[in-house]
Scaffold this motif. Structure first.
Motif, PDB file in Angstrom:
ATOM      1  N   HIS A  97       1.141  -2.196  -6.996  1.00 41.00           N
ATOM      2  CA  HIS A  97       0.044  -2.787  -6.208  1.00 41.00           C
ATOM      3  C   HIS A  97      -1.265  -2.458  -6.932  1.00 41.00           C
ATOM      4  O   HIS A  97      -2.261  -2.167  -6.299  1.00 41.00           O
ATOM      5  CB  HIS A  97       0.090  -2.191  -4.803  1.00 41.00           C
ATOM      6  CG  HIS A  97      -0.570  -3.022  -3.741  1.00 41.00           C
ATOM      7  ND1 HIS A  97      -0.600  -4.392  -3.745  1.00 41.00           N
ATOM      8  CD2 HIS A  97      -1.219  -2.649  -2.592  1.00 41.00           C
ATOM      9  CE1 HIS A  97      -1.234  -4.818  -2.658  1.00 41.00           C
ATOM     10  NE2 HIS A  97      -1.629  -3.781  -1.954  1.00 41.00           N
ATOM     11  N   HIS A 154      -6.368  -0.879  -6.385  1.00 40.53           N
ATOM     12  CA  HIS A 154      -6.444  -1.877  -5.318  1.00 40.53           C
ATOM     13  C   HIS A 154      -7.742  -2.697  -5.304  1.00 40.53           C
ATOM     14  O   HIS A 154      -8.359  -2.918  -4.267  1.00 40.53           O
ATOM     15  CB  HIS A 154      -6.253  -1.176  -3.958  1.00 40.53           C
ATOM     16  CG  HIS A 154      -5.718  -2.073  -2.876  1.00 40.53           C
ATOM     17  ND1 HIS A 154      -6.516  -2.963  -2.181  1.00 40.53           N
ATOM     18  CD2 HIS A 154      -4.495  -2.201  -2.350  1.00 40.53           C
ATOM     19  CE1 HIS A 154      -5.798  -3.596  -1.275  1.00 40.53           C
ATOM     20  NE2 HIS A 154      -4.556  -3.163  -1.359  1.00 40.53           N
ATOM     21  N   ASP A 166       0.807  -1.235   0.000  1.00 39.22           N
ATOM     22  CA  ASP A 166       0.000   0.000   0.000  1.00 39.22           C
ATOM     23  C   ASP A 166       0.840   1.285   0.000  1.00 39.22           C
ATOM     24  O   ASP A 166       0.295   2.361  -0.224  1.00 39.22           O
ATOM     25  CB  ASP A 166      -1.010   0.076   1.160  1.00 39.22           C
ATOM     26  CG  ASP A 166      -1.950  -1.130   1.207  1.00 39.22           C
ATOM     27  OD1 ASP A 166      -2.029  -1.859   0.193  1.00 39.22           O
ATOM     28  OD2 ASP A 166      -2.593  -1.334   2.249  1.00 39.22           O
TER      29      ASP A 166
HETATM   30 ZN   LIG Z   1      -2.872  -3.692  -0.258  1.00 39.35          ZN
END
Ligand SMILES: [Zn+2]
Length: 255
Positions: free
Chosen positions: A135, A139, A62
């Motif tokens: 990432h 998300h 994150d």
């Molecule tokens: Zn994550």
């Protein structure tokens, strides 16, 4: 002995009572414990390649601001590096992480814990030997992204956007929530990633010579706030890891 272990962290905070955040003390004692046992911190990109010795791939999903503020000083003191997995849209727009699974924190005194690192901070850790990986863009649970074009946009788009923003090459990706399936893994390879990391309940050993199939499914052990010292030691102990890799683990969990 040749062995690679990868740990997955998120935030670091003295006060945020969420499972996603460990304290600086937890991070320090956990990484120091591995390093005392001869594990060498490496990036995921390096860990994905065949190599000897004991390797520890520390990762932070994150790209939360606390990774720069609180994790970086701990790892600098230990002489360790890590890989940070950044969702490209919050990083580019400098907006807090706000997907449904974390958005409730935005209404609390801990809202700041969801602030992202800046592009400058990501460039700075990369200059210190850290790896920056993707990432995705926003998300999502990738297996639930039914549209192929949208899936490709999350995978290729995040790589392209972060590479332009950070002036770095991105080689690896962490699936949000570790969630992936055959289609997602194939699309990730097609998007140009060398490797991708997961977060399985049943954690197999990190492959010494990963096949093309294994490269898109490299396993990490998730570490959370509840992992106090004894619990962490049990979690990473070799017999427990071997057990977690086997089908017996389902029985243990059910029991
Ligand atoms: Zn994550």
């Amino acid at each position: 002995m040749n062995e690679t272990i990868s740990l997955c962290y998120h935030g670091v905070s003295p006060s945020w009572p969420d499972a996603m955040a460990v304290t600086q003390q937890q991070l320090h004692s956990q990484v120091a414990w591995f390093m005392r046992r001869g594990y060498r911190p490496v990036t995921v990109r390096e860990a994905a390649r065949p190599g000897g010795g004991k390797r520890l791939a520390i990762t932070f999903d994150d790209a939360l601001l606390s990774v720069h503020e609180l994790a970086l000083p701990v790892l600098e003191r230990l002489g360790a590096i890590a890989t940070v997995y950044a969702p490209s849209v919050p990083i580019a727009e400098q907006t807090p992480m706000a997907w449904p699974e974390v958005a409730r924190h935005l209404q609390t005194e801990h809202a700041r814990e969801l602030e992202p690192m800046t592009a400058g901070q990501l460039r700075a850790v990369a200059a210190q030997g850290w790896e920056v990986g993707s990432h995705t863009r926003t998300h999502p649970w990738l297996p639930r992204v039914a549209d192929d074009g949208e899936l490709r946009h999350e995978l290729e788009g995040s790589k392209r956007e972060l590479e332009a923003l950070l002036e770095l090459e991105l080689a690896t990706l962490a699936y949000p929530f570790g969630a992936h399936d055959e289609r997602v893994a194939a699309a990730t390879a097609a998007a140009g990633y060398e490797a991708a990391v997961t977060l399985p309940v049943r954690v197999p050993a990190w492959p010494a010579q990963p096949s093309a199939h294994e490269l898109m499914r490299l396993p990490r052990i998730g570490v959370y706030r509840v992992d106090e010292w004894r619990r962490f030691r049990v979690k990473v102990a070799r017999p427990v890891r071997l057990l977690r890799a086997s089908s017996l683990w389902d029985l243990v969990r059910r029991g």
